[in-house]
Design an enzyme around this catalytic site. Sequence first.
Site, PDB file in Angstrom:
ATOM      1  N   ASN A  42       0.881  -1.173   0.000  1.00  0.00           N
ATOM      2  CA  ASN A  42       0.000   0.000   0.000  1.00  0.00           C
ATOM      3  C   ASN A  42       0.912   1.214   0.000  1.00  0.00           C
ATOM      4  O   ASN A  42       1.472   1.589   1.031  1.00  0.00           O
ATOM      5  CB  ASN A  42      -0.903  -0.012   1.229  1.00  0.00           C
ATOM      6  N   LYS A  77       3.311   0.723   3.279  1.00  0.00           N
ATOM      7  CA  LYS A  77       2.892  -0.356   4.159  1.00  0.00           C
ATOM      8  C   LYS A  77       3.072  -1.679   3.414  1.00  0.00           C
ATOM      9  O   LYS A  77       2.741  -1.784   2.233  1.00  0.00           O
ATOM     10  CB  LYS A  77       1.425  -0.192   4.562  1.00  0.00           C
ATOM     11  N   ARG A 131      -2.599  -2.217  -3.535  1.00  0.00           N
ATOM     12  CA  ARG A 131      -3.839  -1.476  -3.307  1.00  0.00           C
ATOM     13  C   ARG A 131      -3.830  -0.231  -4.190  1.00  0.00           C
ATOM     14  O   ARG A 131      -2.918   0.588  -4.129  1.00  0.00           O
ATOM     15  CB  ARG A 131      -3.962  -1.059  -1.844  1.00  0.00           C
ATOM     16  N   HIS A 181     -12.886   2.202   0.048  1.00  0.00           N
ATOM     17  CA  HIS A 181     -12.795   1.211   1.133  1.00  0.00           C
ATOM     18  C   HIS A 181     -13.524  -0.070   0.748  1.00  0.00           C
ATOM     19  O   HIS A 181     -13.980  -0.821   1.610  1.00  0.00           O
ATOM     20  CB  HIS A 181     -13.371   1.745   2.452  1.00  0.00           C
ATOM     21  N   GLY A 223      -9.807   7.802   7.467  1.00  0.00           N
ATOM     22  CA  GLY A 223     -10.815   7.875   6.426  1.00  0.00           C
ATOM     23  C   GLY A 223     -12.032   7.121   6.913  1.00  0.00           C
ATOM     24  O   GLY A 223     -11.894   6.112   7.615  1.00  0.00           O
ATOM     25  N   ARG A 227     -10.636  15.097   6.419  1.00  0.00           N
ATOM     26  CA  ARG A 227     -11.496  15.438   5.282  1.00  0.00           C
ATOM     27  C   ARG A 227     -12.869  15.879   5.760  1.00  0.00           C
ATOM     28  O   ARG A 227     -13.385  15.381   6.751  1.00  0.00           O
ATOM     29  CB  ARG A 227     -11.640  14.241   4.342  1.00  0.00           C
ATOM     30  N   PHE A 265      -8.582  10.149  18.450  1.00  0.00           N
ATOM     31  CA  PHE A 265      -9.773  10.245  19.286  1.00  0.00           C
ATOM     32  C   PHE A 265      -9.453  10.097  20.773  1.00  0.00           C
ATOM     33  O   PHE A 265     -10.201  10.583  21.618  1.00  0.00           O
ATOM     34  CB  PHE A 265     -10.819   9.214  18.842  1.00  0.00           C
ATOM     35  N   GLU A 284     -13.473  -0.075  15.620  1.00  0.00           N
ATOM     36  CA  GLU A 284     -13.127  -1.272  16.386  1.00  0.00           C
ATOM     37  C   GLU A 284     -12.756  -0.961  17.832  1.00  0.00           C
ATOM     38  O   GLU A 284     -12.955  -1.808  18.715  1.00  0.00           O
ATOM     39  CB  GLU A 284     -11.950  -1.987  15.720  1.00  0.00           C
ATOM     40  N   ASN A 285     -12.231   0.244  18.085  1.00  0.00           N
ATOM     41  CA  ASN A 285     -11.598   0.499  19.376  1.00  0.00           C
ATOM     42  C   ASN A 285     -12.247   1.562  20.245  1.00  0.00           C
ATOM     43  O   ASN A 285     -11.922   1.662  21.427  1.00  0.00           O
ATOM     44  CB  ASN A 285     -10.133   0.892  19.133  1.00  0.00           C
ATOM     45  N   GLU A 341      -7.945  -5.550   5.210  1.00  0.00           N
ATOM     46  CA  GLU A 341      -7.882  -5.258   3.785  1.00  0.00           C
ATOM     47  C   GLU A 341      -6.718  -5.974   3.118  1.00  0.00           C
ATOM     48  O   GLU A 341      -6.801  -6.362   1.947  1.00  0.00           O
ATOM     49  CB  GLU A 341      -7.775  -3.748   3.584  1.00  0.00           C
TER      50      GLU A 341
END
Length: 381
Positions: free
Chosen positions: A9, A16, A74, A163, A195, A224, A266, A316-317, A367
């Site tokens: 990626n 990555k 990707r 995605h 994203g 964004r 966050f 997820e978290n 992914e």
Amino acid sequence: MTRSVLVLNSGSSSLKYSVIQPDSGALVADGIVERIGEDGGVADHAAALQVAFDALADEGHSLDDLGLAAVGHRVVHGGPDLYRPTVVDDALIARLEELSPLAPLHNPPAILGIEVARHALPDVPHIAVFDTAFFHDLPPAAATYAIDHEIAAQWHIRRYGFHGTSHQYVSEEAAAFLGAPLESLSQIVLHLGNGASASAIVGGRPVETSMGLTPMEGLVMGTRSGDIDPGVITYLWREAGMSVEDIETMLNRRSGVRGLGGEIDFRTLRRRIESGDAAAQLAYDVYIHRLRKYIGAYMAVLGTVGVITFTAGVGENDAAVRRDALSGLAAFGLELDEHLNDSPARGPRRISADGSPTTVLVIPTNEELAIARACAQVLAG
């Protein structure tokens, strides 16, 4: 020898990489090379790929011993025609270059990464897997913008969605987790990371998604804006004297949660909210408001929702985001189990209350595995 796929990626300043065995789903190794072309980082993507190879060797994974069957890349935007995983050749590279204006922040570094990897690994098939592929067959009512149809056709303007590998993977994993046929489920998938995107899926096929011509449309994201009145763009160009490039940069890099609250993490945002930071609170409130609006809209699109799944870094978290996104919706068939939602578990799990008509899940996305599996399917013919 067990075969593996190297998944790459390539971003503008990062690379990555993952080595995955597509048959078993086993992750052999992964990592990221950052600050490409920046002070303190490597010079370019060729150097970054060599750093990745060296890191693999240091972990005992030489390229000769990995049994590489393919390199999966990707690619964010496949435009109107590229939606199947595709073996890379010079003609495909030329087509991707033509599509770069549709994803100017994403496709050029992907192309660069492909070219570098093809040079480094010339004897292995390279396969492009497109973020837009899953949404290629959106119903026309969902894919079509209400603008002049001739202009839209000439410039390939439609809702492409992004995605896609995540939304497809997660929706299939949700069905497997529930032990239910994919064809029997109506789902909403919420991919919430830096994203962010939402999708509505019926029987394994998407019928709506939040991202559009570009990855800017839809939910509030890390940097964004998501949905915005297009008149804002012309207003800033005409009255503020901002160039199109400046406006695009602002909407992509200095908007969203960062633009409102100065922060995209966050966890930090939460600490600032707890300390009474009004800007952080507003950023969070706008984020949640937009998310709830999309959930409600997709419930209307689907009519009946069997499953809502949260995925990606925030989904997820962050239990608070999940709670606030669905709070007060019991009358619509959505009720969380607070204990399950607050659980520190990290695997696939149900977080809805017993008796909730709609099942709410958390499914970690993967992914890279989805890309590796797509490459294996191409090799199998």
